[in-house]
Design an enzyme around this catalytic site. Sequence first.
Site, PDB file in Angstrom:
ATOM      1  N   SER A 180       0.811  -1.221   0.000  1.00  0.00           N
ATOM      2  CA  SER A 180       0.000   0.000   0.000  1.00  0.00           C
ATOM      3  C   SER A 180       0.848   1.276   0.000  1.00  0.00           C
ATOM      4  O   SER A 180       0.325   2.360  -0.195  1.00  0.00           O
ATOM      5  CB  SER A 180      -0.952   0.019   1.205  1.00  0.00           C
ATOM      6  OG  SER A 180      -0.222   0.222   2.391  1.00  0.00           O
ATOM      7  N   LYS A 203       0.956   4.300   6.793  1.00  0.00           N
ATOM      8  CA  LYS A 203       0.376   5.126   5.728  1.00  0.00           C
ATOM      9  C   LYS A 203       0.867   6.567   5.891  1.00  0.00           C
ATOM     10  O   LYS A 203       1.500   6.926   6.873  1.00  0.00           O
ATOM     11  CB  LYS A 203      -1.166   5.145   5.817  1.00  0.00           C
ATOM     12  CG  LYS A 203      -1.860   3.792   5.739  1.00  0.00           C
ATOM     13  CD  LYS A 203      -2.015   3.300   4.314  1.00  0.00           C
ATOM     14  CE  LYS A 203      -2.752   1.987   4.229  1.00  0.00           C
ATOM     15  NZ  LYS A 203      -1.980   0.824   4.684  1.00  0.00           N
TER      16      LYS A 203
END
Length: 189
Positions: A112, A149
């Site tokens: 991701s 993230k």
Amino acid sequence: YMGNDYQKKIEFFYKEEKRMPTYTEMMKLFSFKSKNAVARVVEKLIDAGHVTKDHLGRLMPTDSFGDVPMLGFVTAGFPADVEAEMTDKINLDNLLIGKKELTFMLEVDGDSMIDAHIEPGDMVIVEKTNVAKDMDIIIAEVDGEFTMKYLRIKGDKKWLEPANKKYQPIYPEFDLKIVAKVKAVIRKY
């Protein structure tokens, strides 16, 4: 003066044995016939700041011990005169690790963050903290799950954004805790 060779031999010994060599072991390492010759090399290495002695006169590594030579910038090609360039040394610990007691490493699982050049199998060096700025890459606990993230902050809203078009941003249902901040990525080939 072949200080570099002797230093490398001592560093290799230290890496293998997890301790500094004795004078007798250095005689073997350097193929010297006398401890006197070893003592002279040790003095030179102390003068150069590569090793030091503790209060009992035993050899100790200094901060510059085990440094990786820094050879200028990669875009400039390989320096023509490597010897002249070897004066700059970089200590990887100092470069990558700010606060040792707050620093740990994690292996990256998942893709991701691939557009931030963080790939599965990479190691990230993270520093524990509960504060971060907009667009910092963080380790967060969102609704009880840990993830890495980009942190996004707009006004009083906080959410997490992946660096991969395949994934959606994560908006916390209950709570978003900042656990750590990513400081460096290490990729081995």
